[in-house]
Design a protein around this motif. Structure first.
Motif, PDB file in Angstrom:
ATOM      1  N   GLN A  74      19.162 -32.566  18.021  1.00  0.00           N
ATOM      2  CA  GLN A  74      20.366 -31.758  18.305  1.00  0.00           C
ATOM      3  C   GLN A  74      20.669 -30.713  17.313  1.00  0.00           C
ATOM      4  O   GLN A  74      21.323 -29.670  17.997  1.00  0.00           O
ATOM      5  N   CYS A  75      20.000 -30.495  16.183  1.00  0.00           N
ATOM      6  CA  CYS A  75      20.386 -29.429  15.325  1.00  0.00           C
ATOM      7  C   CYS A  75      19.662 -28.233  15.937  1.00  0.00           C
ATOM      8  O   CYS A  75      20.082 -27.037  15.351  1.00  0.00           O
ATOM      9  N   PHE A  76      18.385 -28.053  16.467  1.00  0.00           N
ATOM     10  CA  PHE A  76      17.735 -27.073  16.724  1.00  0.00           C
ATOM     11  C   PHE A  76      17.847 -26.927  18.513  1.00  0.00           C
ATOM     12  O   PHE A  76      18.024 -27.606  19.078  1.00  0.00           O
ATOM     13  N   LYS A  77      17.772 -25.484  18.793  1.00  0.00           N
ATOM     14  CA  LYS A  77      17.913 -25.206  20.118  1.00  0.00           C
ATOM     15  C   LYS A  77      16.717 -25.811  21.009  1.00  0.00           C
ATOM     16  O   LYS A  77      17.137 -26.172  22.185  1.00  0.00           O
ATOM     17  N   SER A  78      15.622 -26.322  20.483  1.00  0.00           N
ATOM     18  CA  SER A  78      14.673 -27.079  21.247  1.00  0.00           C
ATOM     19  C   SER A  78      14.227 -28.182  20.599  1.00  0.00           C
ATOM     20  O   SER A  78      14.336 -28.039  19.053  1.00  0.00           O
ATOM     21  N   ALA A  95       5.695 -27.878  19.761  1.00  0.00           N
ATOM     22  CA  ALA A  95       5.286 -26.581  19.205  1.00  0.00           C
ATOM     23  C   ALA A  95       6.275 -26.031  18.036  1.00  0.00           C
ATOM     24  O   ALA A  95       5.727 -25.829  16.936  1.00  0.00           O
ATOM     25  N   ILE A  96       7.622 -26.279  18.572  1.00  0.00           N
ATOM     26  CA  ILE A  96       8.615 -25.555  17.721  1.00  0.00           C
ATOM     27  C   ILE A  96       8.973 -26.627  16.357  1.00  0.00           C
ATOM     28  O   ILE A  96       8.906 -26.144  15.364  1.00  0.00           O
ATOM     29  N   GLY A  97       8.420 -27.934  16.632  1.00  0.00           N
ATOM     30  CA  GLY A  97       8.344 -28.750  15.705  1.00  0.00           C
ATOM     31  C   GLY A  97       7.284 -28.680  14.368  1.00  0.00           C
ATOM     32  O   GLY A  97       7.392 -28.602  13.285  1.00  0.00           O
ATOM     33  N   HIS A  98       6.223 -28.353  15.069  1.00  0.00           N
ATOM     34  CA  HIS A  98       4.901 -27.960  14.007  1.00  0.00           C
ATOM     35  C   HIS A  98       5.300 -26.608  13.395  1.00  0.00           C
ATOM     36  O   HIS A  98       4.971 -26.538  12.036  1.00  0.00           O
TER      37      HIS A  98
END
Length: 122
Positions: free
Chosen positions: A59-63, A82-85
């Motif tokens: 919820q905190c990140f756009k993706s 990928a954004i998590g990594h």
């Protein structure tokens, strides 16, 4: 004796911790296990707590940082996106730079603080 004191960076979004050491550990465990429940067990966290942390991060990140699949014959699963990594890598880099920046101050604190007692069996 090695310096046992450390600092922990937390990235806030308002009053919510968007990312910090616990969430980083959870993401790494999800990456290794492919499952939120297995990741939670691996780091000694309840499944409910792990799920709440994943929801908060997403919820905190756009993706989303974690993509989940609902259970079926083989059960569900989870994977770090990928954004998590990228968030993990940047967080670890930030943590390293912060520790290096305050190393002299932490060494000074260490001289003034009581050293932890040896627990005997470790």
């Amino acid at each position: 004796m090695a310096n046992s004191k450390s600092i922990r960076i937390r990235v806030l979004q308002g009053d919510v911790i968007a990312f910090g050491p616990g969430k980083a550990a959870l993401l790494l465990a999800i990456h290794q296990s492919g499952s939120i429940s297995a990741a939670a067990r691996a780091i000694g966290m309840s499944y409910r707590r792990a799920w709440l942390l994943v929801e908060a991060m997403n919820q905190c990140f756009k993706s989303p940082l974690v993509a989940t699949a609902t259970g079926g014959a083989k059960g569900g699963g989870a994977q770090v996106t990928a954004i998590g990594h990228e968030i993990i890598a940047r967080y670890q880099a930030m943590q390293g730079r912060a520790e290096a920046a305050v190393a002299a101050d932490m060494a000074y604190f260490d001289t003034l603080m009581v050293q932890p007692r040896d627990s005997g069996g470790n």
